[in-house]
Design an enzyme around this catalytic site. Structure first.
Site, PDB file in Angstrom:
ATOM      1  N   TYR A  33       0.844  -1.187   0.000  1.00  0.00           N
ATOM      2  CA  TYR A  33       0.000   0.000   0.000  1.00  0.00           C
ATOM      3  C   TYR A  33       0.887   1.248   0.000  1.00  0.00           C
ATOM      4  CZ  TYR A  33      -4.290   2.601   1.084  1.00  0.00           C
ATOM      5  OH  TYR A  33      -5.382   3.438   1.043  1.00  0.00           O
ATOM      6  N   TYR A  62      -5.595   5.224  -7.251  1.00  0.00           N
ATOM      7  CA  TYR A  62      -5.846   5.148  -5.811  1.00  0.00           C
ATOM      8  C   TYR A  62      -7.248   4.591  -5.613  1.00  0.00           C
ATOM      9  CZ  TYR A  62      -6.741   6.662  -1.008  1.00  0.00           C
ATOM     10  OH  TYR A  62      -7.055   6.693   0.329  1.00  0.00           O
TER      11      TYR A  62
END
Length: 381
Positions: A290, A334
């Protein structure tokens, strides 16, 4: 996790844009339908749904919009991007226990054209979460970038590093995104010099240390491994899944820990994943980490045991492990980490735009700095 073995059998997404011009429910429905088509299943086959507490599309609305029937399981996971891999954990538990047969995990938002998380805090009702944030707000810590920057500054100081070390995460992501047709930064790689020349957002974070903002949706289909083997693609087996919150956890990033140069919540997840799977870092063929902010990519490499404290930048620079082969949230989109899980599945299928030859085990992580989650996905057999 016990019971039936579980696999990801389908993945689907919308286009990743900056202005979708569509409702978030429409994005969710498109992603779900695409994932089901990828698996070769129909909406009527689904009896479970999992999403984020932050998602605006209720499970029953998604079920109705896509033509699903009765649901026997529906669940939501808190803590923003930290929920990504936990949605798969929830789905896998439901399938393994027999609570549901086919479960779809989804996340959809207009994060660029609608509510922009990077714009900072807005007026909101008082909450227990807000109390923790309130300790830093009077001092200018009003945006996610500012929260991460304070931790990043300490990391650099303790390890004797300069902000340029974060550029290795950005360059790696953009190199992969440049070869990924689905990525927003397709065809646009990045150099360390370009990273270092980008403007400051909150020192020591530059513009290119911060992930982009995206409109779009992503969905994943989970079912029992035996059933997955009869569907369209080789299954991505859930070898291990875990959630983790550290002692005294706050959101986002606890500045009152004795040491703020690491991610103890990620360490909790790492220890459980390695213990559950029986694997070690050397057994992993690729990692999808991430990357809302570049320092957290380095810190995750360290917490998961791929390198020592302060060595994450050098590890990336040495290209010792394929990382974020889709381009990450810095380069592809994203999507609160859900697109990273889809990339893990593609790596195991052999269909990634930056395929790792013979990839058989992939680590995927969710949002760091908050209560988080992680997965180890493996090839069948």
């Amino acid at each position: 996790m016990s019971g039936r073995r579980v696999a990801v059998a389908g993945i689907g997404a919308t286009a990743f844009t900056k202005d979708s011009g569509r409702s978030e429910l429409a994005l969710a429905a498109e992603a779900v339908r695409a994932a089901l088509a990828d698996a070769g299943l129909a909406p009527a086959d689904v009896n479970g749904l999992v999403t984020f507490t932050m998602d605006t599309s209720p499970e029953i609305a998604v079920a109705q919009a896509t033509g699903m029937g009765e649901l026997s399981f529906f669940s939501r996971v808190h803590y923003g991007g930290g929920a990504a891999c936990a949605t798969v954990l929830q789905a896998a538990l439901a399938v393994a226990s027999g609570t549901a047969e086919v479960v779809v995990c989804y996340r959809a938002f207009n994060e660029r054209s609608g509510r922009r998380f990077g714009a900072g805090l807005t007026r909101r009702a008082p909450s227990a979460e807000g109390v923790a944030l309130g300790w830093g707000m009077p001092y200018g810590l009003l945006t996610p970038a500012s929260w991460a920057a304070l931790q990043a500054r300490r990391y650099l100081h303790v390890h004797g590093l300069e902000p340029e070390v974060f550029g290795h995460a950005a360059v790696t992501a953009r190199r992969h995104a440049a070869r990924n047709p689905a990525a927003y930064f397709h065809g646009r790689p990045l150099t360390l010099a370009e990273h270092a020349a980008s403007r400051w957002i909150v020192e020591p974070l530059r513009l290119l240390d911060c992930c982009q903002e995206t409109d779009g949706g992503q969905a994943l289909v989970l079912t029992g491994l035996e059933r997955a083997r009869t569907l369209r693609h080789p299954p991505a087996v859930v070898l291990a899944a875990a959630q983790g919150a550290a002692r005294g956890q706050e959101q986002m990033t606890n500045f009152y820990r004795e040491d703020i140069t690491g991610l103890p919540e990620s360490r909790v997840v790492a220890e459980r994943l390695w213990r559950t799977s029986g694997l070690r870092p050397a057994d992993v063929d690729a990692a999808v980490l991430y990357d809302h902010f570049t320092p957290h990519v380095l810190m995750q490499l360290e917490e998961f045991g791929f390198c020592g404290p302060g060595e994450g930048g050098a590890f990336l620079a040495a290209d010792a492990l394929p990382v974020n082969t889709h381009g990450g949230q810095l380069g592809e989109a994203y999507l609160h980490g859900m697109n990273g899980i889809a990339e893990g599945v593609r790596l195991l299928r052999g269909t990634s735009a930056n395929q790792v030859p013979g990839a058989g085990r992939v680590l995927v992580t969710a949002g760091s700095g908050v209560p988080t989650s992680g997965l180890i996905l493996g090839a069948d057999g």
